[in-house]
Design a protein around this motif. Sequence first.
Motif, PDB file in Angstrom:
ATOM      1  N   LEU A 136      27.518  72.002  30.528  1.00 52.98           N
ATOM      2  CA  LEU A 136      26.553  71.658  31.577  1.00 52.98           C
ATOM      3  C   LEU A 136      25.241  71.171  30.971  1.00 52.98           C
ATOM      4  O   LEU A 136      24.667  70.180  31.421  1.00 52.98           O
ATOM      5  N   TYR A 137      24.761  71.860  29.950  1.00 54.15           N
ATOM      6  CA  TYR A 137      23.533  71.412  29.288  1.00 54.15           C
ATOM      7  C   TYR A 137      23.776  70.143  28.474  1.00 54.15           C
ATOM      8  O   TYR A 137      22.872  69.323  28.298  1.00 54.15           O
ATOM      9  N   GLY A 138      25.004  69.984  27.972  1.00 55.75           N
ATOM     10  CA  GLY A 138      25.324  68.760  27.235  1.00 55.75           C
ATOM     11  C   GLY A 138      25.268  67.521  28.109  1.00 55.75           C
ATOM     12  O   GLY A 138      25.084  66.408  27.595  1.00 55.75           O
ATOM     13  N   ALA A 139      25.433  67.693  29.433  1.00 56.95           N
ATOM     14  CA  ALA A 139      25.298  66.556  30.338  1.00 56.95           C
ATOM     15  C   ALA A 139      23.909  65.946  30.243  1.00 56.95           C
ATOM     16  O   ALA A 139      23.734  64.737  30.419  1.00 56.95           O
ATOM     17  N   ARG A 140      22.901  66.772  29.979  1.00 57.73           N
ATOM     18  CA  ARG A 140      21.540  66.248  29.823  1.00 57.73           C
ATOM     19  C   ARG A 140      21.444  65.320  28.620  1.00 57.73           C
ATOM     20  O   ARG A 140      20.845  64.242  28.695  1.00 57.73           O
ATOM     21  N   ILE A 141      22.044  65.741  27.505  1.00 56.81           N
ATOM     22  CA  ILE A 141      21.992  64.910  26.304  1.00 56.81           C
ATOM     23  C   ILE A 141      22.760  63.617  26.516  1.00 56.81           C
ATOM     24  O   ILE A 141      22.301  62.532  26.133  1.00 56.81           O
ATOM     25  N   THR A 142      23.938  63.721  27.139  1.00 60.98           N
ATOM     26  CA  THR A 142      24.731  62.519  27.406  1.00 60.98           C
ATOM     27  C   THR A 142      23.981  61.551  28.304  1.00 60.98           C
ATOM     28  O   THR A 142      23.926  60.342  28.025  1.00 60.98           O
ATOM     29  N   LEU A 143      23.387  62.046  29.376  1.00 61.30           N
ATOM     30  CA  LEU A 143      22.642  61.182  30.291  1.00 61.30           C
ATOM     31  C   LEU A 143      21.419  60.584  29.607  1.00 61.30           C
ATOM     32  O   LEU A 143      21.090  59.410  29.824  1.00 61.30           O
TER      33      LEU A 143
END
Length: 301
Positions: free
Chosen positions: A94-101
Amino acid sequence: MTRLRLWLTADAPASRWQAQAAQAFAIWRSFARNPLAMLGAFIVGALILIAVFAPFLAPHSPVGQNLSMRLMPPSAEHWLGTDELGRDILSRILYGARITLLIVVMVAVISAPIGLIVGAVAGYFGGWTDRILMAITDVFLSLPKLIMALAFVAALGAGLQNAIIAIAITAWPAYARIARAETLTFRNSEFIAAVQLQGASHLRVIAVHVLPLCMSSTIIRATLDMAGIILTAAGLGFLGLGAQPPLPEWGAMISRGRSFILDQWWVATMPGFAIIIVSLGFCFLGDGLRDVLDPRQREGR
Protein backbone atom coordinates in the motif's frame (compact mmCIF):
# COMPACT_ATOMS: atom_id res chain seq x y z
CA MET A 1 -30.89 15.47 -15.28
CA THR A 2 -32.82 15.12 -18.51
CA ARG A 3 -32.51 18.85 -19.13
CA LEU A 4 -28.75 18.69 -18.59
CA ARG A 5 -28.48 15.76 -21.00
CA LEU A 6 -30.46 17.65 -23.65
CA TRP A 7 -28.21 20.67 -23.13
CA LEU A 8 -25.10 18.50 -23.58
CA THR A 9 -26.43 16.76 -26.69
CA ALA A 10 -27.84 19.83 -28.45
CA ASP A 11 -27.22 19.87 -32.23
CA ALA A 12 -26.58 23.63 -32.24
CA PRO A 13 -24.68 24.78 -29.12
CA ALA A 14 -25.53 28.33 -28.08
CA SER A 15 -22.10 29.15 -26.67
CA ARG A 16 -18.50 28.08 -26.79
CA TRP A 17 -18.81 26.71 -23.25
CA GLN A 18 -21.75 24.53 -24.27
CA ALA A 19 -19.84 23.23 -27.30
CA GLN A 20 -16.83 22.30 -25.17
CA ALA A 21 -19.03 20.63 -22.56
CA ALA A 22 -20.86 18.69 -25.29
CA GLN A 23 -17.56 17.52 -26.75
CA ALA A 24 -16.33 16.39 -23.33
CA PHE A 25 -19.62 14.57 -22.72
CA ALA A 26 -19.39 12.79 -26.09
CA ILE A 27 -15.81 11.71 -25.32
CA TRP A 28 -16.89 10.40 -21.92
CA ARG A 29 -19.80 8.42 -23.40
CA SER A 30 -17.49 6.86 -25.97
CA PHE A 31 -14.94 6.06 -23.26
CA ALA A 32 -17.59 4.56 -20.95
CA ARG A 33 -18.70 2.12 -23.66
CA ASN A 34 -15.27 0.45 -23.51
CA PRO A 35 -15.29 -1.97 -20.53
CA LEU A 36 -11.52 -2.49 -20.55
CA ALA A 37 -10.94 1.26 -20.53
CA MET A 38 -13.30 1.61 -17.57
CA LEU A 39 -11.45 -1.21 -15.81
CA GLY A 40 -8.17 0.58 -16.43
CA ALA A 41 -9.60 3.85 -15.12
CA PHE A 42 -10.83 2.01 -12.02
CA ILE A 43 -7.39 0.47 -11.37
CA VAL A 44 -5.59 3.78 -11.86
CA GLY A 45 -8.15 5.57 -9.69
CA ALA A 46 -7.72 2.91 -7.00
CA LEU A 47 -3.94 3.35 -7.19
CA ILE A 48 -4.31 7.09 -6.61
CA LEU A 49 -6.70 6.61 -3.68
CA ILE A 50 -4.45 3.97 -2.12
CA ALA A 51 -1.43 6.25 -2.45
CA VAL A 52 -3.30 9.16 -0.83
CA PHE A 53 -4.90 7.18 2.00
CA ALA A 54 -2.13 4.62 2.59
CA PRO A 55 -1.64 5.68 6.26
CA PHE A 56 -5.32 4.97 6.94
CA LEU A 57 -5.55 1.76 4.90
CA ALA A 58 -2.35 0.05 6.00
CA PRO A 59 -2.97 -2.21 9.03
CA HIS A 60 0.67 -2.10 10.15
CA SER A 61 3.78 0.04 9.77
CA PRO A 62 5.51 -0.52 6.41
CA VAL A 63 8.98 -0.40 8.02
CA GLY A 64 8.32 -1.80 11.49
CA GLN A 65 10.19 -5.05 12.05
CA ASN A 66 9.06 -8.04 14.12
CA LEU A 67 11.50 -10.93 13.78
CA SER A 68 9.24 -13.24 15.75
CA MET A 69 6.70 -12.94 12.89
CA ARG A 70 9.17 -13.29 9.99
CA LEU A 71 8.06 -15.16 6.85
CA MET A 72 4.57 -15.82 8.15
CA PRO A 73 2.06 -16.99 5.50
CA PRO A 74 -1.10 -15.01 4.73
CA SER A 75 -3.43 -15.02 7.72
CA ALA A 76 -6.18 -13.00 9.38
CA GLU A 77 -3.57 -10.78 11.06
CA HIS A 78 -1.34 -10.39 8.01
CA TRP A 79 -3.53 -10.77 4.92
CA LEU A 80 -0.60 -11.09 2.51
CA GLY A 81 1.92 -12.52 4.94
CA THR A 82 5.18 -11.05 6.23
CA ASP A 83 8.68 -10.73 4.79
CA GLU A 84 12.06 -11.84 6.08
CA LEU A 85 12.08 -9.06 8.71
CA GLY A 86 8.52 -9.62 9.88
CA ARG A 87 7.14 -6.58 8.08
CA ASP A 88 3.55 -6.72 6.86
CA ILE A 89 3.58 -7.17 3.07
CA LEU A 90 0.13 -5.65 2.54
CA SER A 91 1.17 -2.46 4.33
CA ARG A 92 4.37 -2.27 2.31
CA ILE A 93 2.47 -2.74 -0.96
CA LEU A 94 0.00 0.00 0.00
CA TYR A 95 2.80 2.42 0.83
CA GLY A 96 4.70 1.27 -2.26
CA ALA A 97 1.82 2.63 -4.35
CA ARG A 98 3.02 6.10 -3.34
CA ILE A 99 6.49 5.46 -4.72
CA THR A 100 5.10 3.95 -7.92
CA LEU A 101 2.74 6.88 -8.48
CA LEU A 102 5.53 9.37 -7.72
CA ILE A 103 7.82 7.74 -10.28
CA VAL A 104 5.11 7.61 -12.96
CA VAL A 105 4.02 11.23 -12.47
CA MET A 106 7.51 12.70 -12.24
CA VAL A 107 8.79 10.82 -15.29
CA ALA A 108 5.76 11.94 -17.32
CA VAL A 109 6.12 15.55 -16.11
CA ILE A 110 9.81 15.63 -17.04
CA SER A 111 9.99 13.58 -20.24
CA ALA A 112 6.71 14.45 -22.01
CA PRO A 113 7.29 18.25 -22.18
CA ILE A 114 10.91 17.76 -23.30
CA GLY A 115 9.93 15.38 -26.07
CA LEU A 116 6.96 17.52 -27.07
CA ILE A 117 9.07 20.66 -27.44
CA VAL A 118 11.93 18.90 -29.26
CA GLY A 119 9.57 17.23 -31.72
CA ALA A 120 7.51 20.37 -32.35
CA VAL A 121 10.62 22.49 -32.97
CA ALA A 122 12.12 19.86 -35.29
CA GLY A 123 8.92 19.47 -37.29
CA TYR A 124 8.20 23.19 -37.49
CA PHE A 125 11.61 24.42 -38.64
CA GLY A 126 12.72 21.37 -40.63
CA GLY A 127 16.09 21.47 -42.41
CA TRP A 128 19.23 21.20 -40.32
CA THR A 129 17.32 21.79 -37.10
CA ASP A 130 15.19 18.74 -37.84
CA ARG A 131 18.19 16.61 -38.82
CA ILE A 132 20.22 17.46 -35.72
CA LEU A 133 17.38 17.04 -33.23
CA MET A 134 16.17 13.81 -34.80
CA ALA A 135 19.71 12.43 -34.97
CA ILE A 136 20.00 12.95 -31.21
CA THR A 137 16.58 11.36 -30.77
CA ASP A 138 17.58 8.34 -32.87
CA VAL A 139 20.68 7.81 -30.73
CA PHE A 140 18.49 7.48 -27.63
CA LEU A 141 15.94 5.32 -29.44
CA SER A 142 18.61 2.93 -30.68
CA LEU A 143 19.42 1.76 -27.16
CA PRO A 144 17.14 -0.37 -24.94
CA LYS A 145 15.48 1.76 -22.27
CA LEU A 146 16.40 -0.43 -19.34
CA ILE A 147 20.05 -0.71 -20.37
CA MET A 148 20.30 3.05 -20.84
CA ALA A 149 18.53 3.69 -17.53
CA LEU A 150 21.00 1.36 -15.82
CA ALA A 151 23.89 3.29 -17.33
CA PHE A 152 22.54 6.65 -16.17
CA VAL A 153 21.77 5.37 -12.66
CA ALA A 154 25.24 3.87 -12.44
CA ALA A 155 26.67 7.27 -13.35
CA LEU A 156 24.35 9.31 -11.10
CA GLY A 157 24.25 6.89 -8.17
CA ALA A 158 21.54 4.67 -6.72
CA GLY A 159 18.44 6.30 -5.29
CA LEU A 160 14.84 7.16 -6.06
CA GLN A 161 15.55 10.65 -7.36
CA ASN A 162 18.32 9.48 -9.69
CA ALA A 163 16.15 6.61 -10.90
CA ILE A 164 13.41 9.09 -11.87
CA ILE A 165 15.91 11.25 -13.76
CA ALA A 166 17.39 8.23 -15.54
CA ILE A 167 14.00 6.89 -16.63
CA ALA A 168 12.93 10.37 -17.82
CA ILE A 169 16.09 10.69 -19.91
CA THR A 170 15.27 7.43 -21.67
CA ALA A 171 11.55 8.20 -22.17
CA TRP A 172 11.48 11.56 -23.98
CA PRO A 173 12.52 10.44 -27.53
CA ALA A 174 9.21 8.64 -28.15
CA TYR A 175 7.28 11.85 -27.47
CA ALA A 176 9.63 13.79 -29.74
CA ARG A 177 8.94 11.43 -32.64
CA ILE A 178 5.18 11.69 -32.19
CA ALA A 179 5.22 15.49 -31.86
CA ARG A 180 7.40 15.83 -34.97
CA ALA A 181 5.07 13.61 -37.01
CA GLU A 182 2.04 15.59 -35.85
CA THR A 183 3.73 18.92 -36.61
CA LEU A 184 4.71 17.85 -40.13
CA THR A 185 1.05 17.21 -40.97
CA PHE A 186 0.01 20.84 -40.44
CA ARG A 187 3.27 22.79 -40.65
CA ASN A 188 2.31 24.19 -44.08
CA SER A 189 -1.39 24.60 -43.28
CA GLU A 190 -3.24 27.80 -44.09
CA PHE A 191 -3.94 28.68 -40.47
CA ILE A 192 -0.20 28.58 -39.69
CA ALA A 193 0.50 30.83 -42.67
CA ALA A 194 -2.27 33.20 -41.57
CA VAL A 195 -0.83 33.49 -38.07
CA GLN A 196 2.63 34.15 -39.50
CA LEU A 197 1.24 36.86 -41.81
CA GLN A 198 -0.22 38.58 -38.77
CA GLY A 199 3.31 38.96 -37.43
CA ALA A 200 3.40 36.15 -34.89
CA SER A 201 6.89 35.02 -33.95
CA HIS A 202 8.06 31.44 -34.33
CA LEU A 203 7.97 31.04 -30.56
CA ARG A 204 4.34 32.16 -30.40
CA VAL A 205 3.30 29.91 -33.29
CA ILE A 206 4.90 26.88 -31.66
CA ALA A 207 3.65 27.63 -28.14
CA VAL A 208 0.10 28.75 -28.97
CA HIS A 209 -0.77 26.79 -32.12
CA VAL A 210 1.57 23.83 -32.63
CA LEU A 211 1.99 22.39 -29.13
CA PRO A 212 -1.77 22.28 -28.29
CA LEU A 213 -2.44 20.28 -31.46
CA CYS A 214 0.15 17.70 -30.39
CA MET A 215 -1.20 17.34 -26.86
CA SER A 216 -3.76 14.58 -27.47
CA SER A 217 -1.22 12.23 -29.03
CA THR A 218 1.26 13.03 -26.26
CA ILE A 219 -1.31 12.27 -23.54
CA ILE A 220 -2.15 8.95 -25.17
CA ARG A 221 1.51 8.00 -25.49
CA ALA A 222 2.25 9.06 -21.91
CA THR A 223 -0.57 6.92 -20.55
CA LEU A 224 0.54 3.90 -22.56
CA ASP A 225 4.17 4.44 -21.50
CA MET A 226 3.33 4.43 -17.81
CA ALA A 227 3.23 0.63 -17.73
CA GLY A 228 6.73 0.54 -19.18
CA ILE A 229 7.87 3.18 -16.68
CA ILE A 230 6.57 1.05 -13.82
CA LEU A 231 8.40 -2.02 -15.14
CA THR A 232 11.63 -0.07 -15.66
CA ALA A 233 11.42 1.37 -12.15
CA ALA A 234 10.75 -2.12 -10.77
CA GLY A 235 13.75 -3.44 -12.71
CA LEU A 236 16.00 -0.76 -11.21
CA GLY A 237 14.62 -1.50 -7.77
CA PHE A 238 15.15 -5.23 -8.30
CA LEU A 239 18.82 -4.57 -9.06
CA GLY A 240 19.17 -2.30 -6.03
CA LEU A 241 19.55 0.90 -8.06
CA GLY A 242 16.13 2.42 -7.40
CA ALA A 243 14.50 3.31 -4.09
CA GLN A 244 16.76 2.26 -1.24
CA PRO A 245 15.80 0.31 1.91
CA PRO A 246 13.70 0.58 3.96
CA LEU A 247 11.43 2.24 1.37
CA PRO A 248 8.73 -0.24 0.27
CA GLU A 249 9.40 -0.20 -3.48
CA TRP A 250 7.74 -3.10 -5.30
CA GLY A 251 10.75 -4.12 -7.40
CA ALA A 252 13.02 -4.14 -4.37
CA MET A 253 10.45 -6.24 -2.50
CA ILE A 254 10.54 -8.83 -5.29
CA SER A 255 14.34 -8.83 -5.20
CA ARG A 256 14.43 -9.56 -1.47
CA GLY A 257 11.74 -12.22 -1.83
CA ARG A 258 13.47 -14.21 -4.55
CA SER A 259 15.57 -16.01 -1.93
CA PHE A 260 12.37 -17.48 -0.47
CA ILE A 261 10.43 -18.04 -3.69
CA LEU A 262 10.15 -21.83 -3.28
CA ASP A 263 9.02 -22.05 0.33
CA GLN A 264 7.68 -18.56 1.15
CA TRP A 265 6.25 -17.69 -2.26
CA TRP A 266 4.11 -14.80 -1.02
CA VAL A 267 7.10 -12.55 -0.27
CA ALA A 268 7.90 -12.02 -3.96
CA THR A 269 4.55 -12.94 -5.52
CA MET A 270 2.36 -10.31 -3.86
CA PRO A 271 4.33 -7.24 -5.02
CA GLY A 272 4.64 -8.94 -8.41
CA PHE A 273 0.86 -9.10 -8.65
CA ALA A 274 0.68 -5.41 -7.73
CA ILE A 275 3.04 -4.51 -10.60
CA ILE A 276 1.08 -6.63 -13.09
CA ILE A 277 -2.32 -5.23 -12.08
CA VAL A 278 -1.23 -1.59 -12.14
CA SER A 279 0.62 -2.02 -15.45
CA LEU A 280 -2.46 -3.60 -17.03
CA GLY A 281 -4.57 -0.77 -15.67
CA PHE A 282 -2.44 1.86 -17.39
CA CYS A 283 -2.42 -0.18 -20.63
CA PHE A 284 -6.23 -0.48 -20.65
CA LEU A 285 -6.61 3.22 -19.81
CA GLY A 286 -4.19 4.23 -22.56
CA ASP A 287 -5.99 2.12 -25.15
CA GLY A 288 -9.30 3.69 -24.15
CA LEU A 289 -7.92 7.21 -24.35
CA ARG A 290 -6.42 6.46 -27.77
CA ASP A 291 -9.83 5.38 -29.05
CA VAL A 292 -11.59 8.55 -27.89
CA LEU A 293 -8.85 11.18 -28.36
CA ASP A 294 -7.17 10.11 -31.60
CA PRO A 295 -9.04 11.71 -34.54
CA ARG A 296 -8.03 8.86 -36.85
CA GLN A 297 -9.60 6.34 -34.48
CA ARG A 298 -12.82 8.40 -34.29
CA GLU A 299 -13.03 8.63 -38.08
CA GLY A 300 -12.64 4.85 -38.38
CA ARG A 301 -15.65 4.15 -36.21
